[in-house]
Design a protein around this motif. Structure first.
Motif, PDB file in Angstrom:
ATOM      1  N   SER A 131       2.835  -5.180 -18.809  1.00  0.00           N
ATOM      2  CA  SER A 131       2.812  -4.798 -17.413  1.00  0.00           C
ATOM      3  C   SER A 131       3.228  -3.329 -17.258  1.00  0.00           C
ATOM      4  CB  SER A 131       3.734  -5.735 -16.633  1.00  0.00           C
ATOM      5  OG  SER A 131       3.814  -5.319 -15.313  1.00  0.00           O
ATOM      6  N   ILE A 132       4.256  -2.896 -17.997  1.00  0.00           N
ATOM      7  CA  ILE A 132       4.694  -1.498 -17.919  1.00  0.00           C
ATOM      8  C   ILE A 132       3.564  -0.574 -18.366  1.00  0.00           C
ATOM      9  CG2 ILE A 132       6.249   0.219 -18.970  1.00  0.00           C
ATOM     10  CD1 ILE A 132       8.378  -2.048 -19.066  1.00  0.00           C
ATOM     11  N   ASN A 133       2.893  -0.957 -19.438  1.00  0.00           N
ATOM     12  CA  ASN A 133       1.847  -0.079 -19.959  1.00  0.00           C
ATOM     13  C   ASN A 133       0.443  -0.520 -19.579  1.00  0.00           C
ATOM     14  OD1 ASN A 133       2.746   2.326 -21.097  1.00  0.00           O
ATOM     15  ND2 ASN A 133       3.764   1.155 -22.711  1.00  0.00           N
ATOM     16  N   ALA A 134       0.326  -1.263 -18.463  1.00  0.00           N
ATOM     17  CA  ALA A 134      -0.989  -1.747 -18.035  1.00  0.00           C
ATOM     18  C   ALA A 134      -1.977  -0.586 -17.891  1.00  0.00           C
ATOM     19  CB  ALA A 134      -0.863  -2.506 -16.728  1.00  0.00           C
ATOM     20  N   GLY A 135      -1.507   0.546 -17.406  1.00  0.00           N
ATOM     21  CA  GLY A 135      -2.389   1.700 -17.218  1.00  0.00           C
ATOM     22  C   GLY A 135      -2.929   2.218 -18.535  1.00  0.00           C
ATOM     23  N   PHE A 136      -2.039   2.439 -19.492  1.00  0.00           N
ATOM     24  CA  PHE A 136      -2.465   2.931 -20.806  1.00  0.00           C
ATOM     25  C   PHE A 136      -3.385   1.908 -21.480  1.00  0.00           C
ATOM     26  CE2 PHE A 136      -1.756   2.746 -25.425  1.00  0.00           C
ATOM     27  CZ  PHE A 136      -2.255   3.993 -25.787  1.00  0.00           C
ATOM     28  N   LEU A 137      -3.018   0.626 -21.402  1.00  0.00           N
ATOM     29  CA  LEU A 137      -3.822  -0.413 -22.062  1.00  0.00           C
ATOM     30  C   LEU A 137      -5.228  -0.455 -21.455  1.00  0.00           C
ATOM     31  CD1 LEU A 137      -1.074  -3.200 -22.335  1.00  0.00           C
ATOM     32  CD2 LEU A 137      -1.855  -1.651 -24.145  1.00  0.00           C
ATOM     33  N   LEU A 138      -5.313  -0.331 -20.112  1.00  0.00           N
ATOM     34  CA  LEU A 138      -6.629  -0.327 -19.463  1.00  0.00           C
ATOM     35  C   LEU A 138      -7.434   0.916 -19.860  1.00  0.00           C
ATOM     36  CD1 LEU A 138      -5.870  -1.624 -15.863  1.00  0.00           C
ATOM     37  CD2 LEU A 138      -7.603  -2.561 -17.413  1.00  0.00           C
ATOM     38  N   PRO A 145      -8.242   3.664 -15.345  1.00  0.00           N
ATOM     39  CA  PRO A 145      -6.796   3.557 -15.146  1.00  0.00           C
ATOM     40  C   PRO A 145      -6.420   2.284 -14.385  1.00  0.00           C
ATOM     41  CG  PRO A 145      -7.756   5.109 -13.582  1.00  0.00           C
ATOM     42  CD  PRO A 145      -8.892   4.581 -14.403  1.00  0.00           C
ATOM     43  N   LEU A 146      -5.132   2.000 -14.347  1.00  0.00           N
ATOM     44  CA  LEU A 146      -4.600   0.953 -13.462  1.00  0.00           C
ATOM     45  C   LEU A 146      -4.669   1.503 -12.043  1.00  0.00           C
ATOM     46  CD1 LEU A 146      -2.791  -1.796 -13.458  1.00  0.00           C
ATOM     47  CD2 LEU A 146      -0.917  -0.206 -13.046  1.00  0.00           C
ATOM     48  N   VAL A 147      -5.173   0.707 -11.109  1.00  0.00           N
ATOM     49  CA  VAL A 147      -5.320   1.186  -9.732  1.00  0.00           C
ATOM     50  C   VAL A 147      -4.398   0.393  -8.806  1.00  0.00           C
ATOM     51  CG1 VAL A 147      -6.923   1.509  -7.806  1.00  0.00           C
ATOM     52  CG2 VAL A 147      -7.709   1.884 -10.158  1.00  0.00           C
ATOM     53  N   THR A 148      -3.479   1.099  -8.173  1.00  0.00           N
ATOM     54  CA  THR A 148      -2.557   0.484  -7.210  1.00  0.00           C
ATOM     55  C   THR A 148      -2.861   1.044  -5.832  1.00  0.00           C
ATOM     56  OG1 THR A 148      -0.844   0.258  -8.896  1.00  0.00           O
ATOM     57  CG2 THR A 148      -0.114   0.181  -6.597  1.00  0.00           C
ATOM     58  N   LEU A 149      -3.055   0.153  -4.876  1.00  0.00           N
ATOM     59  CA  LEU A 149      -3.296   0.580  -3.496  1.00  0.00           C
ATOM     60  C   LEU A 149      -1.986   0.547  -2.725  1.00  0.00           C
ATOM     61  CD1 LEU A 149      -5.321   1.147  -1.103  1.00  0.00           C
ATOM     62  CD2 LEU A 149      -5.297  -1.338  -0.727  1.00  0.00           C
ATOM     63  N   LYS A 150      -1.701   1.646  -2.034  1.00  0.00           N
ATOM     64  CA  LYS A 150      -0.516   1.701  -1.173  1.00  0.00           C
ATOM     65  C   LYS A 150      -0.958   1.774   0.279  1.00  0.00           C
ATOM     66  CE  LYS A 150       1.718   4.486   1.245  1.00  0.00           C
ATOM     67  NZ  LYS A 150       1.983   5.812   1.794  1.00  0.00           N
ATOM     68  N   VAL A 151      -0.390   0.903   1.098  1.00  0.00           N
ATOM     69  CA  VAL A 151      -0.715   0.924   2.525  1.00  0.00           C
ATOM     70  C   VAL A 151       0.589   0.937   3.315  1.00  0.00           C
ATOM     71  CG1 VAL A 151      -1.822  -0.348   4.420  1.00  0.00           C
ATOM     72  CG2 VAL A 151      -2.867  -0.374   2.154  1.00  0.00           C
ATOM     73  N   ALA A 152       0.631   1.706   4.385  1.00  0.00           N
ATOM     74  CA  ALA A 152       1.753   1.653   5.321  1.00  0.00           C
ATOM     75  C   ALA A 152       1.160   1.283   6.671  1.00  0.00           C
ATOM     76  CB  ALA A 152       2.463   3.003   5.396  1.00  0.00           C
ATOM     77  N   SER A 153       1.526   0.108   7.183  1.00  0.00           N
ATOM     78  CA  SER A 153       0.858  -0.376   8.396  1.00  0.00           C
ATOM     79  C   SER A 153       1.852  -0.995   9.368  1.00  0.00           C
ATOM     80  CB  SER A 153      -0.195  -1.424   8.022  1.00  0.00           C
ATOM     81  OG  SER A 153       0.420  -2.666   7.770  1.00  0.00           O
ATOM     82  N   SER A 154       1.316  -1.311  10.549  1.00  0.00           N
ATOM     83  CA  SER A 154       2.066  -2.113  11.508  1.00  0.00           C
ATOM     84  C   SER A 154       2.023  -3.564  11.023  1.00  0.00           C
ATOM     85  CB  SER A 154       1.411  -1.997  12.887  1.00  0.00           C
ATOM     86  OG  SER A 154       0.085  -2.500  12.817  1.00  0.00           O
TER      87      SER A 154
END
Ligand code: AOF
Ligand code: ZN
Length: 362
Positions: A131-138, A145-154
């Motif tokens: 899990s820590i190296n998911a990006g490198f492994l992918l 790369p590992l893709v993480t979506l960040k959202v700030a919403s109501s």
């Protein structure tokens, strides 16, 4: 191993294209050396731990979060393969969380250790290490790369009012956490619409972490981003890359390049936008292992439709904007419930008044 994993995490966001590795040397129940992959990816974790242990490494057990490498590095000064260095230092046992799929290693590091008479134990805390190296492994196994979506919403998933007002929906603690997220990623990605609407800096501005800003990447097929945008104006101090199309306006390409922006040309996908898969493949090709996508709603919709989204971090403020507000994702052609992208909740936390939800793709 848990301590080695904690050390490994320190490298996240600053060691690409390399993995973030941690190494602990233990002898007679005492830690005699600790190391983690250094910024830029070198020296490796084992080199650092061996340097600190010195002669005390003889007879020690090495706990490493990733298989030690089997290739020599031609840097100056040249560095031996970590497997070789551990054996040479007299380490008698290596406990390895997971294998390194890099074709130069991929089991060779383990063979090298065993041939030199070092006992090898594999698989301790493997899923956490993966899990820590998911990006490198992918990056190594799938070319993305590992893709993480960040959202700030109501609370009701809106990211701005109808007129586009979005400062501030979530509070200061959530914004600080979002900056810390940037620090742990190699690149932060937004669509050109976000640059036009918000003119964001996309840097990490937490006290003491100012040098941890990721590469800023704009997906901009038509080169709509203004040359006066903050991400363009500051491209010489914090790297900015624009992913655009092969046939994008040559004069604008030239102007962006002159401003210090790196242009990456990829094939077109839907509606004249860069194809997200091609874009991420191009980023992986440049060594990026961990990407944080910060919207906006068009890019989010494109990724929900065609992928990939591996993880989501959703900051939710206790307020409602209703149907007048802008949705976190534009329409993406969904008609059937059983075709909706689904995620598994991995955890929740708070950030001041706001809620933070963490998800993984199913
Ligand atoms: C380790 N320990 O801390 C890291 C490793 O370009 P180089 O020579 O630094 O090699 C990069 C490769 O080394 C990378 O693809 C991965 O296989 C391994 N990374 N290995 O033993 C470390 N960061
Ligand atoms: Zn190494």
């Amino acid at each position: 191993m848990r301590a080695a994993l904690r050390l490994a995490r320190r490298g996240l966001g600053r060691v690409w294209p390399n993995p973030a590795v941690g190494c602990i040397l233990v002898k007679d129940g005492l830690v005699v050396g600790r190391g983690w992959t250094q910024p830029g990816g070198r020296p490796h974790a084992e080199t650092e731990a061996l340097k600190r242990a010195g002669a005390a490494a003889r007879g020690a057990t090495a706990y490493v979060s990733l298989e030690p490498c089997a290739h020599r590095n031609q840097a100056t000064p040249p560095q031996p393969a970590c497997a070789e260095a551990l054996a040479k230092a007299g380490v008698k046992r290596a406990v390895i969380a997971c294998r390194d799929p890099d074709p130069r290693t991929n089991g060779r590091g383990i063979n090298m250790l065993q041939k030199a008479g070092v006992e090898v134990i594999e698989g301790l805390s493997e899923s956490e290490a993966r899990s820590i190296n998911a990006g490198f492994l992918l990056r190594v196994t799938s070319g993305r790369p590992l893709v993480t979506l960040k959202v700030a919403s109501s609370l009701d998933g809106r990211i701005a009012t109808g007129s586009g007002e979005s400062k501030w929906i979530t509070g200061e603690p959530a914004r600080a956490q979002a900056h810390a997220l940037r620090a742990r990623h190699d690149a932060v990605v937004v669509g050109s619409g976000t640059v036009l609407a918000d003119d964001p800096e996309l840097t990490c501005r937490l006290p003491g972490l100012g040098d941890r800003s990721p590469v800023r990447v704009i997906f901009d097929g038509r080169l709509r981003a203004p040359l006066t945008a903050k991400v363009v104006a500051s491209a010489r101090t914090t790297p900015t890359w624009i992913v655009t199309l092969l046939h994008a306006d040559p004069a604008r390409q030239k102007a962006f390049t002159a401003a210090g922006v790196t242009l990456i040309q990829v094939a077109g996908g839907r509606e004249g936008h860069p194809d997200p898969k091609a874009a991420f493949a191009a980023l992986a090709g440049k060594g990026i292992t961990r990407v944080l996508v910060e919207g906006g709603r068009h890019l989010t919709a494109a990724l929900l439709r065609d992928g990939p989204i591996d993880r989501m971090v959703w900051f939710r403020a206790p307020m409602l904007l209703g149907g007048d507000g802008m949705p976190a994702a534009e329409s993406f052609g969904l008609t059937k419930l059983d075709e909706a992208p689904r995620f598994r909740r991995e955890g929740t936390a708070t950030a001041g008044e706001d809620l933070v939800e963490m998800y993984k793709s199913q």
